[in-house]
Design a protein around this motif. Structure first.
Motif, PDB file in Angstrom:
ATOM      1  N   THR A 196     -21.866  -7.858  18.846  1.00  0.00           N
ATOM      2  CA  THR A 196     -22.301  -6.919  17.817  1.00  0.00           C
ATOM      3  C   THR A 196     -23.822  -6.763  17.791  1.00  0.00           C
ATOM      4  N   ALA A 197     -24.261  -5.574  17.417  1.00  0.00           N
ATOM      5  CA  ALA A 197     -25.687  -5.325  17.205  1.00  0.00           C
ATOM      6  C   ALA A 197     -25.995  -5.214  15.715  1.00  0.00           C
ATOM      7  N   ARG A 198     -25.063  -5.686  14.867  1.00  0.00           N
ATOM      8  CA  ARG A 198     -25.257  -5.613  13.420  1.00  0.00           C
ATOM      9  C   ARG A 198     -26.143  -6.777  12.979  1.00  0.00           C
ATOM     10  N   ASN A 199     -27.414  -6.715  13.357  1.00  0.00           N
ATOM     11  CA  ASN A 199     -28.338  -7.825  13.120  1.00  0.00           C
ATOM     12  C   ASN A 199     -28.867  -7.873  11.688  1.00  0.00           C
ATOM     13  N   ASP A 200     -28.746  -6.776  10.964  1.00  0.00           N
ATOM     14  CA  ASP A 200     -29.285  -6.728   9.606  1.00  0.00           C
ATOM     15  C   ASP A 200     -28.309  -7.287   8.570  1.00  0.00           C
ATOM     16  N   ASP A 201     -27.108  -7.633   9.007  1.00  0.00           N
ATOM     17  CA  ASP A 201     -26.105  -8.168   8.073  1.00  0.00           C
ATOM     18  C   ASP A 201     -25.271  -9.219   8.793  1.00  0.00           C
ATOM     19  N   ALA A 202     -25.927 -10.307   9.175  1.00  0.00           N
ATOM     20  CA  ALA A 202     -25.277 -11.326  10.007  1.00  0.00           C
ATOM     21  C   ALA A 202     -24.044 -11.921   9.336  1.00  0.00           C
ATOM     22  N   GLU A 203     -24.074 -12.089   8.027  1.00  0.00           N
ATOM     23  CA  GLU A 203     -22.970 -12.717   7.311  1.00  0.00           C
ATOM     24  C   GLU A 203     -21.677 -11.919   7.440  1.00  0.00           C
ATOM     25  N   HIS A 204     -21.807 -10.599   7.577  1.00  0.00           N
ATOM     26  CA  HIS A 204     -20.633  -9.726   7.645  1.00  0.00           C
ATOM     27  C   HIS A 204     -20.515  -9.034   9.001  1.00  0.00           C
ATOM     28  N   ALA A 205     -21.139  -9.606  10.013  1.00  0.00           N
ATOM     29  CA  ALA A 205     -21.197  -8.930  11.314  1.00  0.00           C
ATOM     30  C   ALA A 205     -19.886  -9.002  12.082  1.00  0.00           C
ATOM     31  N   SER A 206     -19.111 -10.066  11.874  1.00  0.00           N
ATOM     32  CA  SER A 206     -17.846 -10.222  12.594  1.00  0.00           C
ATOM     33  C   SER A 206     -16.739  -9.556  11.776  1.00  0.00           C
ATOM     34  N   ARG A 207     -16.156  -8.477  12.328  1.00  0.00           N
ATOM     35  CA  ARG A 207     -15.224  -7.654  11.558  1.00  0.00           C
ATOM     36  C   ARG A 207     -13.953  -7.329  12.354  1.00  0.00           C
ATOM     37  N   PRO A 208     -13.166  -8.315  12.706  1.00  0.00           N
ATOM     38  CA  PRO A 208     -11.939  -8.026  13.449  1.00  0.00           C
ATOM     39  C   PRO A 208     -11.034  -7.057  12.691  1.00  0.00           C
ATOM     40  N   PHE A 209     -10.436  -6.125  13.435  1.00  0.00           N
ATOM     41  CA  PHE A 209      -9.459  -5.153  12.937  1.00  0.00           C
ATOM     42  C   PHE A 209     -10.051  -4.159  11.943  1.00  0.00           C
ATOM     43  N   ASP A 210     -11.344  -4.193  11.725  1.00  0.00           N
ATOM     44  CA  ASP A 210     -12.002  -3.257  10.811  1.00  0.00           C
ATOM     45  C   ASP A 210     -12.475  -2.032  11.585  1.00  0.00           C
ATOM     46  N   GLY A 211     -12.358  -0.876  10.986  1.00  0.00           N
ATOM     47  CA  GLY A 211     -12.745   0.350  11.663  1.00  0.00           C
ATOM     48  C   GLY A 211     -14.221   0.450  11.946  1.00  0.00           C
ATOM     49  N   THR A 212     -15.052  -0.382  11.290  1.00  0.00           N
ATOM     50  CA  THR A 212     -16.502  -0.329  11.502  1.00  0.00           C
ATOM     51  C   THR A 212     -16.998  -1.414  12.452  1.00  0.00           C
ATOM     52  N   ARG A 213     -16.090  -2.162  13.065  1.00  0.00           N
ATOM     53  CA  ARG A 213     -16.521  -3.256  13.951  1.00  0.00           C
ATOM     54  C   ARG A 213     -17.230  -2.691  15.178  1.00  0.00           C
ATOM     55  N   ASN A 214     -18.125  -3.487  15.723  1.00  0.00           N
ATOM     56  CA  ASN A 214     -18.845  -3.032  16.928  1.00  0.00           C
ATOM     57  C   ASN A 214     -19.140  -4.185  17.878  1.00  0.00           C
ATOM     58  N   GLY A 215     -18.230  -5.153  17.957  1.00  0.00           N
ATOM     59  CA  GLY A 215     -18.405  -6.263  18.893  1.00  0.00           C
ATOM     60  C   GLY A 215     -18.254  -7.601  18.206  1.00  0.00           C
ATOM     61  N   PHE A 216     -18.105  -8.650  19.009  1.00  0.00           N
ATOM     62  CA  PHE A 216     -17.888  -9.972  18.419  1.00  0.00           C
ATOM     63  C   PHE A 216     -19.195 -10.710  18.177  1.00  0.00           C
ATOM     64  N   VAL A 217     -19.104 -11.778  17.402  1.00  0.00           N
ATOM     65  CA  VAL A 217     -20.239 -12.662  17.125  1.00  0.00           C
ATOM     66  C   VAL A 217     -20.022 -13.950  17.910  1.00  0.00           C
TER      67      VAL A 217
END
Length: 418
Positions: free
Chosen positions: A211-232
């Motif tokens: 994931t490139a969701r670096n601004d929200d590390a606590e919620h970056a891992s989002r399996p099965f979510d439509g907004t996911r963009n990679g694993f942590v």
């Protein structure tokens, strides 16, 4: 073959009790990387363990000798052995074996030592005199099994299984086979990986798997979510004591679960790609259930691979439907990677630990951060909050680069069989 001891070293808290507390409360252990400066990387988040080897009783010699992943494996083995209540001194050492899974071996040690011998990458011709004396142990992942064997006094078969991200399931499956064939009476088995290093981050950056969701590390891992963009990326280890059911009963051992069925398949398709139909994982599930002599509708909970990539989440959703039929829609499914990240080869064993503890407590851990379900992933993924649920049979699955697909069925020993 049954699990009588569990040891877990995972992000968010060391030890199986802290691990289960994190999962059952739906807390996440993902954060910005602190092990090194991650600013040059696309993905800058990970699930790290706050682990001080010296505080956990490792000597300076052991800390100098072992890679971080080996230290994690030994720490988990110590907990598993103590938890089992088995008098290891009374077991014939030649009838006791070790099987440890690892996808990337001593990555952190090798990365660190290369920086030393190359003077931070400035030397084309490295100077080996600056390397740690036990550098060879970092090159051969078999050292992980050797370290655990020395720790528990096992002189039987000692093996490392490395099948990518299914290593943690496959190592336990191999340990079951070793007991079943009569080579050993007790197996200490599990997996360990500590891959949070610059080289690993660079590799996954290159294929945009993390994931490139670096601004929200606590919620970056989002399996099965439509907004996911990679694993942590994560790290950790889980180790088990396995023994034959009747032997465990004779000594009055606490039995977490029986390893009732196991199977592994390969898609022979692509190094990193997955077919959307999920056929190979579905076949592994069917074979594992067949070995357990359990029908598809006996599965009470699925501990999913759930890495948080669209490709994987849709692939295994299809596999569950293919293998379980309509029962897939009635079965709770969750991914603990939403809380502890993806520790590559170790995660399969960590998920087996989660599955056994879910059976112990009759609680299904949640899929954290699941707010916007992907419409193509339309099963019951237990979003956000753990759920009380009678759990007598658990299916745990894994998917790994190279096309590996593995499934394991955990069940209560007193189940009725087909």
């Amino acid at each position: 073959m049954v699990i009588t001891g569990i040891g877990v070293t995972a992000p968010g808290g060391i030890g199986r009790k802290n691990f289960w507390s994190l999962l059952s409360e739906g807390r996440t252990a993902t954060r910005g990387i602190t092990f090194f400066d991650p600013s040059q990387f696309r993905s800058q988040v990970a699930a790290e363990i706050d682990f001080d080897p010296e505080a956990h009783g490792f000597s300076p010699h052991e800390i100098r000798r072992m890679d971080r992943a080996a230290l994690l494996a030994v720490l988990s083995a110590r907990e598993a052995v103590a938890d089992s209540g088995l008098d290891f001194a009374g077991v014939d050492p030649h009838r006791m074996g070790v099987t440890i899974g690892s996808a990337v071996g001593a990555t952190m040690g090798l990365d660190q030592e290369y920086r030393v011998v190359s003077d931070g990458g400035r030397l084309d011709l490295v100077d080996h005199h600056y390397a740690v004396p036990h550098l060879y142990n970092h090159f051969v992942p078999s050292s992980f099994a050797a370290e655990v064997a020395w720790e528990v006094g096992a002189e039987g078969p000692a093996t490392v299984v490395s099948t990518g991200c299914t290593s943690g399931i496959d190592s336990v499956g191999h340990a079951v086979d070793v007991i079943r064939e009569g080579t050993a009476d007790v197996m200490v088995t599990g997996a360990s990986d500590a891959p949070i290093s610059p080289i690993t981050m660079a590799c996954f950056d290159a294929i945009k798997a993390t994931t490139a969701r670096n601004d929200d590390a606590e919620h970056a891992s989002r399996p099965f979510d439509g907004t996911r963009n990679g694993f942590v990326l994560g790290e950790g280890s889980a180790v088990f004591v396995l023994e034959e059911l009747e032997s465990a009963r004779r000594r009055g051992a606490h039995i977490y679960a029986e390893i009732a069925g196991y199977a592994s398949r390969c898609n022979a398709f692509h190094m990193t790609g997955l077919r959307p139909d999920g056929n190979e994982m579905a076949e592994a599930i069917r074979v594992a259930l067949g070995e357990a002599r359990l029908p598809a509708d006996s599965v009470d909970y699925i501990n999913a691979h759930g890495s948080g990539t669209k490709q994987n989440d849709r692939h295994e959703t299809a596999a569950f439907k293919k293998s379980l039929g309509d029962h897939a829609y009635r079965t709770p499914v969750s991914s603990i990677k939403s809380m502890v990240g993806h520790s590559l080869g170790a995660i399969g064993s960590i998920e087996i630990a989660a599955s056994a503890l879910a059976m112990e407590h009759h609680v299904v851990p949640p899929t954290a951060n699941l707010h916007t379900p992907d419409p193509e992933c339309d099963l019951d993924y237990v979003p956000l909050t753990a759920r009380e649920h009678r759990t007598d049979t658990v299916l745990s699955v894994g998917s790994g680069f190279g096309g590996f697909q593995s499934a394991m069925v955990l069940a209560r020993p007193d189940r009725s069989v087909a």
